[in-house]
Design an enzyme around this catalytic site. Structure first.
Site, PDB file in Angstrom:
ATOM      1  N   TYR A 254     -14.477  -4.215   2.811  1.00 25.10           N
ATOM      2  CA  TYR A 254     -13.146  -4.632   2.368  1.00 25.10           C
ATOM      3  C   TYR A 254     -13.005  -6.124   2.638  1.00 25.10           C
ATOM      4  O   TYR A 254     -13.249  -6.582   3.761  1.00 25.10           O
ATOM      5  CB  TYR A 254     -12.044  -3.869   3.127  1.00 25.10           C
ATOM      6  CG  TYR A 254     -10.673  -4.438   2.857  1.00 25.10           C
ATOM      7  CD1 TYR A 254      -9.956  -4.072   1.714  1.00 25.10           C
ATOM      8  CD2 TYR A 254     -10.103  -5.382   3.713  1.00 25.10           C
ATOM      9  CE1 TYR A 254      -8.713  -4.629   1.444  1.00 25.10           C
ATOM     10  CE2 TYR A 254      -8.859  -5.938   3.444  1.00 25.10           C
ATOM     11  CZ  TYR A 254      -8.171  -5.559   2.313  1.00 25.10           C
ATOM     12  OH  TYR A 254      -6.952  -6.122   2.040  1.00 25.10           O
TER      13      TYR A 254
ATOM     14  N   TYR B 115       0.821  -1.218   0.000  1.00 21.72           N
ATOM     15  CA  TYR B 115       0.000   0.000   0.000  1.00 21.72           C
ATOM     16  C   TYR B 115       0.853   1.266   0.000  1.00 21.72           C
ATOM     17  O   TYR B 115       0.552   2.216   0.731  1.00 21.72           O
ATOM     18  CB  TYR B 115      -0.920   0.033   1.234  1.00 21.72           C
ATOM     19  CG  TYR B 115      -1.752  -1.203   1.439  1.00 21.72           C
ATOM     20  CD1 TYR B 115      -2.645  -1.639   0.459  1.00 21.72           C
ATOM     21  CD2 TYR B 115      -1.653  -1.952   2.614  1.00 21.72           C
ATOM     22  CE1 TYR B 115      -3.418  -2.771   0.648  1.00 21.72           C
ATOM     23  CE2 TYR B 115      -2.432  -3.087   2.807  1.00 21.72           C
ATOM     24  CZ  TYR B 115      -3.313  -3.492   1.819  1.00 21.72           C
ATOM     25  OH  TYR B 115      -4.075  -4.608   2.004  1.00 21.72           O
TER      26      TYR B 115
HETATM   27  C1  LIG Z   1      -7.438  -8.247   6.378  1.00 16.44           C
HETATM   28  C2  LIG Z   1      -8.752  -8.657   5.867  1.00 16.44           C
HETATM   29  C3  LIG Z   1      -8.862  -9.508   4.761  1.00 16.44           C
HETATM   30  C4  LIG Z   1      -7.666  -9.993   3.991  1.00 16.44           C
HETATM   31  O1  LIG Z   1      -6.827 -10.777   4.758  1.00 16.44           O
HETATM   32  P1  LIG Z   1      -5.294 -10.998   4.286  1.00 16.44           P
HETATM   33  O2  LIG Z   1      -4.764 -11.978   5.283  1.00 16.44           O
HETATM   34  O3  LIG Z   1      -4.632  -9.661   4.370  1.00 16.44           O
HETATM   35  O4  LIG Z   1      -5.336 -11.526   2.909  1.00 16.44           O
HETATM   36  C5  LIG Z   1     -10.132  -9.876   4.352  1.00 16.44           C
HETATM   37  N1  LIG Z   1     -11.227  -9.445   4.996  1.00 16.44           N
HETATM   38  C6  LIG Z   1     -11.156  -8.644   6.071  1.00 16.44           C
HETATM   39  C7  LIG Z   1     -12.410  -8.222   6.753  1.00 16.44           C
HETATM   40  C8  LIG Z   1      -9.920  -8.207   6.529  1.00 16.44           C
HETATM   41  O5  LIG Z   1      -9.854  -7.385   7.586  1.00 16.44           O
END
Ligand SMILES: *Cc1c(COP(=O)(O)O)cnc(C)c1O
Length: 423
Positions: free
Chosen positions: A150, A22
């Site tokens: 997200y 990022y």
């Molecule tokens: C961090 C996160 C993800 C992605 O997880 P990674 O281990 O970074 O791939 C997916 N959904 C939510 C809600 C998250 O907070």
């Protein structure tokens, strides 16, 4: 090393070969070299100690280097760090699967392991699409997702994340989904119902982060929203997916956010704090009816997914040790105490110029500003205050370890009050 001394050799020789997350590599401030971690502290190579307000992206819920997790890792390391999961199984994974099934509500009892949250989301989406195909229902491939959501950085996960967020660049490259407002009132509930009604034959499921939308802006919604989603999913035969990668393991005040709503999703994704922040591991857990749709004499009905490091034995041992700590130590009470301290400590930001909202749920404290112009500059100011806080978008937030003590927490909230007040 002492304060102000030059960074270590590995830093100077390696920095030009690393690509950071990022980050606009041209303009980003140089990252801080870390020497070690301990409890709620990040110790930098020059000896400075920062109190950690983020717990390494919400993973280190018991603090860093917890002796119980470390001992479990050492024991597992001596016998078997990892063995492939195709055709083979091992105690840490099966014990962990059984324990997760026991902890999750209802018949959420089939656990598929992977190594990252994004992959756990991909697996959930695949399960939901194939759930239809295996039952002879064609064309139900799209998802209802929500603004502010997200779900990760891989292509499928990006496709169900808010396209106004960090993945906007990819908007046109991704399979189209339905991005709607969360049903928080009559109008948005009506809009959601109408969309589902009109397009049900194209829809496989609904995906949501229950109670708290994390990386999309630390936004909160009521448990009633989840009950609306459950009703709509049931009425139109959609699978309801709760992405509890952020909310799981106590962060919002209950072990899982779905408990607060008394809603059982059809699929749940877990990650982040699953191993107490020590190793990468994620899980996609399905209800019996989902698993049953794959249970067949037809090999094409199998779930064709299998990460190389699936159910990593060391990671599973760490996760079991983390669950021990949730059983043995008063984690959920600690979350309540943190919530009270965050409410009190961050309350002083209310009314400061540029502050739009201050909100707390469980061990999540948020100060939302009208806008943040210089994110990197703000992050640097927190380091100067002796804390590690990493604002994004227009929010400054705290998601500390549940083991943080009162004094450390006050240092964090005071730093935010000071930095926001000085803006
Ligand atoms: C961090 C996160 C993800 C992605 O997880 P990674 O281990 O970074 O791939 C997916 N959904 C939510 C809600 C998250 O907070």
């Amino acid at each position: 090393m002492t304060r102000g001394s030059t960074p270590p050799g590995w830093y100077r020789s390696g920095l030009d070969h690393i690509w950071l997350p990022y980050a606009q590599m041209k303009t980003a401030r140089p990252p801080l070299p870390v020497a070690h971690t301990e409890g709620c502290h990040i110790v930098l190579a020059d000896g400075r100690r920062l109190i950690d307000g983020i717990a390494s992206w919400w993973t280190a819920c018991h603090g860093y280097n917890h002796p119980h997790i470390r001992a479990a890792l050492e024991r597992q390391l001596a016998t078997m760090p990892h063995v492939m999961f195709g055709g083979l199984v091992h105690e840490p994974a099966l014990t962990l699967a059984r324990r997760l099934a026991d902890l999750l509500p209802g018949d959420l009892d089939r656990v598929f392991f992977s190594e990252s949250g994004s992959v756990a989301v991909e697996v959930a989406l695949k399960m939901a699409v194939q759930y239809g195909l295996n039952r002879g229902v064609r064309g139900r491939t799209q998802f209802i997702a929500f603004k502010g959501g997200y779900h990760g950085d891989t292509m499928g996960a990006m496709a169900v994340s808010d396209d106004a967020g960090m993945h906007g660049t990819f908007h046109r490259a991704l399979p189209e989904q339905w991005l709607l407002d969360l049903p928080t009132d009559e109008a948005s509930s009506m809009a959601l119902t109408q969309t589902v009604e009109r397009h049900a034959e194209r829809l496989a499921g609904i995906i949501v982060e229950p109670l708290v939308q994390g990386a999309g802006g630390m936004r909160f919604h009521d448990a009633a929203v989840l009950q609306v989603l459950r009703r709509i999913a049931d009425r139109y035969d959609l699978l309801l997916i709760f992405d509890e990668i952020f909310t799981g393991f106590g962060r919002t005040g209950t072990l899982f956010a779905c408990e607060a709503a008394a809603v059982t999703p059809d699929i749940v994704t877990l990650g982040k704090a699953l191993t107490g922040g020590s190793l990468p591991l994620a899980a996609t857990v399905a209800r019996r009816k989902v698993f049953d749709a794959f249970w067949s004499d037809d090999p094409r009905h199998a779930l064709m997914h299998g990460p190389t490091f699936m159910a990593h034995a060391l990671a599973c041992a760490a996760a079991n040790a983390s669950l021990d700590l949730f059983e043995q130590e008063p984690r959920l009470q600690q979350v309540q105490a943190i919530a009270a301290a965050l409410t009190e400590g961050l309350g002083a930001c209310r009314g400061l110029p540029g502050v739009k909202d201050v909100r707390v749920r469980g061990a999540i404290g948020v100060v939302e500003l009208e806008r943040i112009d210089d994110l990197d500059g703000l992050r640097t100011r927190f380091v100067a205050e002796g804390v590690f806080v990493r604002p994004f978008g227009n929010v400054i937030y705290l998601t500390p370890s549940f083991t943080i003590d009162e004094g450390e927490l006050a240092t964090l909230t005071n730093a935010i009050v000071r930095v926001v007040g000085a803006k």
